[in-house]
Design an enzyme around this catalytic site. Structure first.
Site, PDB file in Angstrom:
ATOM      1  N   ASP A   1       0.865  -1.180   0.000  1.00 28.67           N
ATOM      2  CA  ASP A   1       0.000   0.000   0.000  1.00 28.67           C
ATOM      3  C   ASP A   1       0.901   1.230   0.000  1.00 28.67           C
ATOM      4  OD1 ASP A   1      -2.503   1.475   0.463  1.00 28.67           O
ATOM      5  OD2 ASP A   1      -3.193  -0.381   1.410  1.00 28.67           O
TER       6      ASP A   1
ATOM      7  N   ASP B   1      -3.191   4.697  -2.227  1.00 27.75           N
ATOM      8  CA  ASP B   1      -4.276   5.209  -1.385  1.00 27.75           C
ATOM      9  C   ASP B   1      -4.742   6.591  -1.851  1.00 27.75           C
ATOM     10  OD1 ASP B   1      -5.688   4.816   1.262  1.00 27.75           O
ATOM     11  OD2 ASP B   1      -4.732   6.734   1.658  1.00 27.75           O
TER      12      ASP B   1
HETATM   13  C1  NOJ Z   1      -8.436   5.065   2.040  1.00 25.59           C
HETATM   14  C2  NOJ Z   1      -8.080   3.898   2.891  1.00 25.59           C
HETATM   15  O1  NOJ Z   1      -8.518   2.726   2.280  1.00 25.59           O
HETATM   16  C3  NOJ Z   1      -8.725   4.144   4.235  1.00 25.59           C
HETATM   17  O2  NOJ Z   1      -8.690   3.021   5.062  1.00 25.59           O
HETATM   18  C4  NOJ Z   1      -8.053   5.334   4.856  1.00 25.59           C
HETATM   19  O3  NOJ Z   1      -8.718   5.672   6.047  1.00 25.59           O
HETATM   20  C5  NOJ Z   1      -8.089   6.544   3.929  1.00 25.59           C
HETATM   21  N1  NOJ Z   1      -7.799   6.222   2.570  1.00 25.59           N
HETATM   22  C6  NOJ Z   1      -7.078   7.556   4.371  1.00 25.59           C
HETATM   23  O4  NOJ Z   1      -5.783   7.081   4.127  1.00 25.59           O
END
Ligand code: NOJ
Length: 597
Positions: A117, A222
């Protein structure tokens, strides 16, 4: 029971001649691991990397080709690791850099890939960059984050604009030491990085290179669509009247420099033949999606597009309801399936991840007697479309959302807790509104996905010998991997068959084009995969828990008579009664021409 008129298949997409080009990342089925909740190897109640290593044979036997690990970097865990304090170090309770290297090596030894990630829209406020940036206006990292002067209204200090944070409240947090606000689109401990500063961009490229040098095969990026913001930071249009802070996606979900930044990331990836799937909430205009995923653009390989998982979200925010039926779903699927063929892009197929409730609970009426059938139906529906298939841990067991009897103190997620606190205040004089909110929170809270993996019927579902960081779902004695392993009729066995079918019939099920049967039926979804350059495969699912009497198109009727069944969630053969198929609750069938490979 419903009977419908004869069906028509939609005409083939015009944009593509012949099959899509082939690539490992198109054929791969990717298993998403939420490290905190997968396996605890050292008895501290939290999952870890050695726990993942201990389950590689399980994953290999499931038939997945790659693992995507949610963030494992050093982090204060305000948002479960999506707040990174050091991009080159591992969160100590999860293990060490050596553990990650061992995991990567062990995956490669099994012919599997490793996907990390990459969280670079924001860092943690505990990252050394932010500590420095917040310390004064004149420090060398002063513009690594997004700082703006306050507004003053009637002598009152206010944030620079009306943007809402995705987790509730204002998107700006005040820093005394600078007398300024910084932007934090998620929680205040997740300050947004300033991509307008070339040093930040260079640093992101270096972080990617660090991990690619370690053998990582790709990244899930992300909220990568949020890295460019509208210059000048204007107020967002008011879409939630009466609220102080307004969703500002028009200003941060697809900023003017997004495509340029993505091309920069692609150049780094291409040096290693690595791939990237971008998480892109709130991006669904054709031109925007095409600009990112069309192969010739050289930006991202694919994106997570949110139309399916947003289809039950109402106008009043995430925990407000919206009605949908099989036709809603058909329209979404048809749009993106045919679109990707037209633009030479590629779909990322998913129904679950760590931010979504369990699909069997959310998208089906999963009375206990139908849970297994419903989970298999959903697997068939998503797993036979064109695109790269993502499976979230526990989805292969038909794990369910949390029990409705659990009180809020079992919920751990910052989003659930913040939005709940806001709602308690907002609805203090409106009991009915609060009840609707709570029903929806239970339905969609991210916590639903985050309870520990159910390995067996023993203590803590075999996840940990210690008290787990989050309570195990009460149904683990009935739903667990050990009990489903070797049981021919289990959800787990079905997923194995499905993943094998995507390999055995790769030409049709991975690369074949998509034609929806557009008959407007409210319960039955049927599509054909083919396109003339591979054998035709037909998929039909009954999305409901009631019997449906449905008349297949003539071509499918012929296939039923002459083809072979690749998958089905009822034991018997598919049989026509005259021209009609009687589909039982959640019945699903995949058929292909005899002799097809
Ligand atoms: C998306 C991620 O999948 C989520 O879990 C996270 O809270 C937010 N982005 C912020 O990074």
């Amino acid at each position: 029971m419903t009977t419908t008129a004869p069906s028509q298949t939609q005409k083939q997409s015009p944009g593509r001649q012949g099959p899509p080009t082939r690539a490992w990342w198109k054929e791969a089925s990717i298993y998403q691991i939420y490290p905190a909740s997968f396996v605890d190897s050292n008895g501290d109640g939290l999952g870890d990397i050695r726990g993942v290593i201990s389950k590689l044979d399980y994953l290999h036997s499931l038939g997945v080709d790659a693992v995507w690990l949610c963030p494992i970097y050093e982090s204060p865990q305000k948002d479960m690791g999506y707040d990174i304090a050091n991009y080159r170090a591992i969160h100590a309770p999860y293990g060490t850099l050596e553990d990650v290297e061992e995991l990567t090596g062990a995956l490669h030894a099994r012919g599997m890939k490793m996907v990390m990630d990459l969280v670079v829209n924001h860092s943690s406020d505990q990252h050394a960059w932010f500590r420095e940036s917040r310390s004064s206006k004149g420090n060398p990292k002063h513009d690594w984050y997004i700082w703006r002067a306050p507004r003053f209204v009637d002598g009152k200090r206010l944030p620079p604009n009306n943007w809402a944070s995705c987790f509730g409240g204002s998107a700006w947090a005040y820093e005394e030491a600078r007398g300024e606000y910084y932007l934090a689109l998620f929680c205040p401990e997740q300050p947004d990085l300033n991509w307008e500063n070339p040093d930040v961009v260079r640093e992101v490229h270096d972080i990617m290179t660090f991990w690619l040098e370690k053998g990582v095969d790709g990244f899930r990026m992300d909220v990568i669509n949020m890295i460019s913001k509208t210059p000048g930071f204007p107020d967002a249009a008011v879409s939630l009247p009466g609220r102080e802070w307004q969703p500002a996606f028009e200003h941060h979900s697809y900023g003017p420099r997004l495509n340029e930044f993505l091309k920069g990331l692609r150049e780094v990836l291409d040096r290693y033949d690595a791939f990237a799937v971008g998480e892109m909430p709130c991006v669904n205009q054709d031109s925007q999606v095409a600009a990112v995923v069309a192969a010739e653009r050289k930006e991202l390989n694919m994106i997570f597009q949110f139309d399916i998982v947003d289809m039950d979200i109402g106008d009043d925010g995430k925990f407000s309801p919206r009605k949908w039926d099989a036709n809603t779903l058909k329209n979404i699927v048809n749009r993106w399936q045919t679109f990707m063929y037209d633009v030479d892009g590629w779909n990322a197929l998913f129904l679950e991840n760590h931010d979504q409730a369990r699909s069997v609970s959310r998208f089906t009426k999963h009375r206990p007697e139908h849970r297994t059938l419903a989970a298999k139906m959903l697997a068939t529906f998503i797993g036979t479309q064109a695109g790269t298939l993502y499976i979230y841990q526990g989805q292969e067991l038909g794990m369910t959302s949390l029990p409705e009897t659990w009180s809020m103190d079992q919920f751990k997620d910052i989003e659930s807790l913040n939005l709940h606190a806001e709602a308690v205040e907002r609805f203090k004089d409106n009991k009915e509104a609060m009840e609707i909110f709570m029903r929806d929170l239970r339905k969609k809270a991210r916590d639903n996905a985050r309870s520990p993996m159910q390995w067996n019927g023993e203590k803590n579902a075999g996840f940990s010998v210690a008290k787990p960081w989050m309570r195990v779902n009460d149904n683990y004695p009935e739903i667990n991997a050990q009990q489903q392993h070797g049981e021919g009729g289990s959800v787990l066995s079905y997923w194995r068959k499905l993943l094998q079918a995507r390999k055995d019939y790769r030409d049709s099920l991975v690369y074949g084009n998509f034609e929806l049967v557009q008959d407007g039926h409210e319960a039955v979804i049927c599509f054909k995969r083919g396109g003339g350059y591979c054998a035709d495969a037909w998929v039909v699912v009954n999305f409901t828990d009631s019997e449906q009497s449905w008349r297949p198109p003539a071509e499918l009727r012929a296939m039923i008579a002459s083809g072979k069944q690749v998958l089905g969630n009822y034991d018997d053969d598919v049989v026509l009664e005259g021209d009609v198929l009687q589909l039982r609750p959640f019945e699903s069938r995949v058929l292909i021409a005899q002799g097809a490979v």
